[in-house]
Design an enzyme around this catalytic site. Structure first.
Site, PDB file in Angstrom:
ATOM      1  N   ASN A   6       0.818  -1.215   0.000  1.00 25.40           N
ATOM      2  CA  ASN A   6       0.000   0.000   0.000  1.00 25.40           C
ATOM      3  C   ASN A   6       0.852   1.265   0.000  1.00 25.40           C
ATOM      4  O   ASN A   6       0.425   2.307  -0.481  1.00 25.40           O
ATOM      5  CB  ASN A   6      -0.909  -0.060   1.245  1.00 25.40           C
ATOM      6  CG  ASN A   6      -1.512   1.280   1.605  1.00 25.40           C
ATOM      7  OD1 ASN A   6      -2.523   1.686   1.040  1.00 25.40           O
ATOM      8  ND2 ASN A   6      -0.892   1.983   2.550  1.00 25.40           N
ATOM      9  N   TYR A  40       2.754   8.935 -11.866  1.00 21.68           N
ATOM     10  CA  TYR A  40       1.948   8.219 -10.879  1.00 21.68           C
ATOM     11  C   TYR A  40       1.100   7.136 -11.550  1.00 21.68           C
ATOM     12  O   TYR A  40       1.084   5.982 -11.129  1.00 21.68           O
ATOM     13  CB  TYR A  40       1.049   9.207 -10.114  1.00 21.68           C
ATOM     14  CG  TYR A  40       0.140   8.514  -9.128  1.00 21.68           C
ATOM     15  CD1 TYR A  40       0.639   7.969  -7.944  1.00 21.68           C
ATOM     16  CD2 TYR A  40      -1.228   8.387  -9.375  1.00 21.68           C
ATOM     17  CE1 TYR A  40      -0.188   7.313  -7.040  1.00 21.68           C
ATOM     18  CE2 TYR A  40      -2.065   7.740  -8.475  1.00 21.68           C
ATOM     19  CZ  TYR A  40      -1.540   7.210  -7.310  1.00 21.68           C
ATOM     20  OH  TYR A  40      -2.363   6.561  -6.432  1.00 21.68           O
TER      21      TYR A  40
HETATM   22  N1  LIG Z   1      -5.892   8.598  -1.407  1.00 17.78           N
HETATM   23  C1  LIG Z   1      -6.229   8.421  -2.657  1.00 17.78           C
HETATM   24  O1  LIG Z   1      -6.956   9.225  -3.227  1.00 17.78           O
HETATM   25  C2  LIG Z   1      -5.764   7.224  -3.404  1.00 17.78           C
HETATM   26  C3  LIG Z   1      -6.420   6.890  -4.602  1.00 17.78           C
HETATM   27  C4  LIG Z   1      -6.023   5.777  -5.313  1.00 17.78           C
HETATM   28  C5  LIG Z   1      -4.982   4.998  -4.828  1.00 17.78           C
HETATM   29  N2  LIG Z   1      -4.349   5.351  -3.671  1.00 17.78           N
HETATM   30  C6  LIG Z   1      -3.262   4.494  -3.221  1.00 17.78           C
HETATM   31  O2  LIG Z   1      -3.551   4.010  -1.933  1.00 17.78           O
HETATM   32  C7  LIG Z   1      -2.352   3.844  -1.195  1.00 17.78           C
HETATM   33  C8  LIG Z   1      -2.427   4.576   0.107  1.00 17.78           C
HETATM   34  O3  LIG Z   1      -2.715   5.940  -0.156  1.00 17.78           O
HETATM   35  P1  LIG Z   1      -2.993   6.992   0.995  1.00 17.78           P
HETATM   36  O4  LIG Z   1      -3.897   7.998   0.421  1.00 17.78           O
HETATM   37  O5  LIG Z   1      -3.356   6.333   2.252  1.00 17.78           O
HETATM   38  O6  LIG Z   1      -1.537   7.629   1.100  1.00 17.78           O
HETATM   39  P2  LIG Z   1      -0.856   8.392   2.322  1.00 17.78           P
HETATM   40  O7  LIG Z   1       0.159   9.283   1.714  1.00 17.78           O
HETATM   41  O8  LIG Z   1      -1.887   8.960   3.212  1.00 17.78           O
HETATM   42  O9  LIG Z   1      -0.152   7.212   3.087  1.00 17.78           O
HETATM   43  C9  LIG Z   1       0.918   6.546   2.505  1.00 17.78           C
HETATM   44  C10 LIG Z   1       1.748   5.927   3.608  1.00 17.78           C
HETATM   45  O10 LIG Z   1       2.884   5.307   3.004  1.00 17.78           O
HETATM   46  C11 LIG Z   1       4.033   5.677   3.708  1.00 17.78           C
HETATM   47  N3  LIG Z   1       5.188   5.630   2.827  1.00 17.78           N
HETATM   48  C12 LIG Z   1       5.541   6.506   1.862  1.00 17.78           C
HETATM   49  N4  LIG Z   1       6.697   6.129   1.291  1.00 17.78           N
HETATM   50  C13 LIG Z   1       7.093   4.999   1.894  1.00 17.78           C
HETATM   51  C14 LIG Z   1       8.217   4.139   1.746  1.00 17.78           C
HETATM   52  N5  LIG Z   1       9.204   4.390   0.854  1.00 17.78           N
HETATM   53  N6  LIG Z   1       8.289   3.033   2.526  1.00 17.78           N
HETATM   54  C15 LIG Z   1       7.332   2.783   3.449  1.00 17.78           C
HETATM   55  N7  LIG Z   1       6.261   3.573   3.649  1.00 17.78           N
HETATM   56  C16 LIG Z   1       6.139   4.670   2.870  1.00 17.78           C
HETATM   57  C17 LIG Z   1       3.752   7.060   4.236  1.00 17.78           C
HETATM   58  O11 LIG Z   1       4.559   7.337   5.379  1.00 17.78           O
HETATM   59  C18 LIG Z   1       2.267   6.944   4.596  1.00 17.78           C
HETATM   60  O12 LIG Z   1       2.087   6.489   5.929  1.00 17.78           O
HETATM   61  C19 LIG Z   1      -1.238   4.309  -2.123  1.00 17.78           C
HETATM   62  O13 LIG Z   1      -0.723   3.183  -2.795  1.00 17.78           O
HETATM   63  C20 LIG Z   1      -1.941   5.213  -3.085  1.00 17.78           C
HETATM   64  O14 LIG Z   1      -1.277   5.294  -4.326  1.00 17.78           O
HETATM   65  C21 LIG Z   1      -4.731   6.441  -2.950  1.00 17.78           C
END
Ligand SMILES: NC(=O)c1ccc[n+]([C@@H]2O[C@H](COP(=O)([O-])OP(=O)(O)OC[C@H]3O[C@@H](n4cnc5c(N)ncnc54)[C@H](O)[C@@H]3O)[C@@H](O)[C@H]2O)c1
Ligand SMILES: NC(=O)c1ccc[n+]([C@@H]2O[C@H](COP(=O)([O-])OP(=O)(O)OC[C@H]3O[C@@H](n4cnc5c(N)ncnc54)[C@H](O)[C@@H]3O)[C@@H](O)[C@H]2O)c1
Lengths: 250, 252
Positions: A90, A159
């Site tokens: 994730n 992305y």
């Molecule tokens: N929020 C959205 O709108 C959305 C939409 C589609 C997909 N996503 C996907 O869902 C997933 C989670 O998104 P989110 O919105 O919760 O993101 P977020 O930025 O709120 O959380 C991401 C987490 O990943 C951690 N992280 C970042 N880089 C890292 C690394 N190198 N190693 C370990 N941890 C790391 C961050 O510290 C954070 O806790 C992601 O894969 C994102 O691409 C999110």
């Protein structure tokens, strides 16, 4: 009795946002959860909340783009609980400042590389780290988080390309690991209000596209996560499930 | 405590095969089920088995291609159990009902028409029959059973595969139409599944095994988890989607 009793599940990026919602829900369903995130303090906070709710969580501060760190993550789970049943890839870079939103000419090659390092190399390294343990036990559940933007194309190239790669990896890995009792699937969330600090009105942009017209919350994804981590999905592999209120249709 | 406690779910073609497996799984999770099948006797036997296990189940003799019978299905469900939360459009000309497997030119026209009447118009009619009750309560879960054959274009079955493609198209449109009313519409596409093992030797169902990531024969039980997921609150933010559950042949 929960849907995930006894299962040991690693959630990368589990400290906050969508990963945190997965971790909390998995623990509530009886799983033992490893929070593998670069952000140590936020991970500790989430782990403490899980503990207060009566669940079990371990923090393994991890940079998913680093091979040694990913290996250490898997070892930490094994040392603590002796097995790894599930991995949710994730962790990702998905918004500013790590991800610039703009036309391709404005994306620097350096940023391209750093996004790919976390979003694509990260899941690759984490799978690589956990697979030997899963194969040994003849069972495993992997979920890779892609994005609805792969289907709509409505975001920025670096992305969206990274999230398409995640689907490609899901498909190949599913075929490679089926004989070992491992399933590999993907969830594609829609635009989700994962950051309480952000201007909340920004999450409303995609609402009119949806069949279910409201803002998506991290908790909206938890049910799909539980299903794909549970034995209920043991004959399903290589698939991508869009959880976005019915914007993109797959 | 189950994940479908108190939900009332209609399973068309629920007398036997995959539909029977769904019904069993739903009852175990606390749902009340209606087995709506053209084979009323078999539906009654299956309902009796479910009741003997302590579940609540009712059988109805319904041909899903007949509008009046689908309306009866909805009204009898409401008369018996008070509401309709879920509908699984599973009835089809698939395994038990004989049909021609041959190149397009050899498919009899009346058989093409009947295939579409049951497998696609049947879905339309059953949705039409239950939607008013779902909309009134502002909640509903519909699952339409498509098929992996839509993804791999299985030859010598053009009438069946066309009907199953129609089911996916139908799912997408209805999802958009009913989201505001709280109704979610999704589809499951099974792979070749050993749903009948008296007339068919189980080994006949091994044909797709080499193409799978998970190399074994698919059984009706393999689909039940996905069915429960789509009937439960766990999937309330998912609509318009098709989940392939085939051990990893088609990747979607
Ligand atoms: N929020 C959205 O709108 C959305 C939409 C589609 C997909 N996503 C996907 O869902 C997933 C989670 O998104 P989110 O919105 O919760 O993101 P977020 O930025 O709120 O959380 C991401 C987490 O990943 C951690 N992280 C970042 N880089 C890292 C690394 N190198 N190693 C370990 N941890 C790391 C961050 O510290 C954070 O806790 C992601 O894969 C994102 O691409 C999110
Ligand atoms: N078995 C497979 O290999 C397979 C693969 C992909 C998809 N499917 C789909 O899964 C669903 C269930 O398949 P199955 O294998 O259990 O089939 P089946 O033939 O074993 O059972 C179908 C049931 O539907 C009932 N039925 C047939 N026509 C009807 C009508 N007009 N009205 C009401 N009921 C009717 C039958 O009496 C039977 O009980 C079907 O939609 C089928 O197309 C099956």
């Amino acid at each position: 009795m929960g849907k995930l009793d006894e299962r040991v599940i690693i959630v990368t990026g589990g400290a906050q946002g969508i990963g945190r919602a997965f971790a909390m829900r998995f623990a509530a369903e009886g799983a033992r959860v490893v929070i593998a995130d670069v952000n140590g303090p936020a991970s500790e906070k989430t782990a403490a909340e899980i503990g207060e709710a009566g669940g079990e969580a371990l923090v393994a501060v991890t940079d998913v783009s680093d091979a040694d760190s990913a290996d250490a993550m898997a070892r930490a789970a094994i040392e603590k609980w002796g097995r790894i049943d599930g991995l949710v890839n994730n962790a990702a870079y998905f918004q500013r400042p790590q991800v610039t939103v703009g036309p391709v000419e404005e994306i620097t090659p350096e940023e391209w590389d750093s996004v790919m390092a976390v979003n694509v190399r990260g899941p690759f390294l984490c799978c690589r780290a956990v697979l030997p343990y899963m194969k040994e036990r003849g069972y495993g559940k992997i979920v890779n988080i892609s994005s609805g933007t792969f289907f709509s194309g409505r975001s920025t190239t670096q992305y969206v390309a990274s999230k398409g790669a995640v689907i490609g990896m899901t498909r190949t890995l599913a075929r490679e690991t089926g004989d070992f009792g491992i399933t590999v699937n993907s969830i594609a969330p829609g635009s989700t209000a994962s950051d309480p600090e952000r201007d909340q009105s920004r999450y409303e942009g995609r609402v009119p596209d949806r069949a279910i017209k409201r803002v998506e919350r991290p908790e909206d994804l938890a049910g799909a996560g539980v299903f794909l981590m549970s034995s209920d999905s043991d004959f399903m592999t290589g698939q991508t499930m869009i959880v976005d209120g019915g914007a993109a249709l797959n | 405590m189950g994940r479908l406690d108190d939900r009332v779910i209609i399973v068309t073609g629920g007398a036997a095969g995959i539909g029977r497996a769904f019904a069993g799984g739903f009852v175990r999770e606390g749902a009340k089920v209606v087995l709506a099948d053209i084979n009323g006797e078999q539906a009654e036997r299956s309902a009796a088995e479910l009741r003997a296990e302590g579940g609540e189940a009712m059988a109805l003799t319904v041909d899903v291609s007949d509008q009046a019978q689908t309306e009866m299905m909805a009204s009898e469900t409401i008369a018996g159990f008070g509401k309709v939360d879920g509908l699984v459009n599973n009835a089809a000309i698939a395994i038990r009902v004989k049909h021609t497997r041959a190149p397009l030119e050899e498919i009899p026209l009346d058989e093409f028409d009947r295939m579409l009447a049951v497998n696609l118009k049947g879905v339309f009619l059953c949705c039409r029959a239950v939607l008013p009750a779902m909309k009134e309560r502002g909640y509903g879960k519909i699952v339409n059973i498509s098929s992996g054959t839509f993804f791999n274009g299985r030859e010598n079955l053009v009438h069946y595969v066309a009907s199953k493609g129609g089911v996916i198209a139908f799912t997408r449109v209805l999802a958009r139409e009913t989201g505001d009313a709280g109704v979610r519409v999704n589809s499951i596409a099974p792979g070749l599944t050993a749903s009948e093992t008296e007339e068919h030797d189980i080994e006949e169902f091994a044909a797709r095994v080499p193409n799978r990531a998970i190399k074994r024969i698919e059984m009706p039980e393999d689909l039940v988890g996905a069915g429960i997921f789509f009937m439960s609150a766990e999937s309330d933010f998912i609509s318009g989607q098709t989940l392939v559950v085939d051990g990893g042949v088609a990747v979607h």
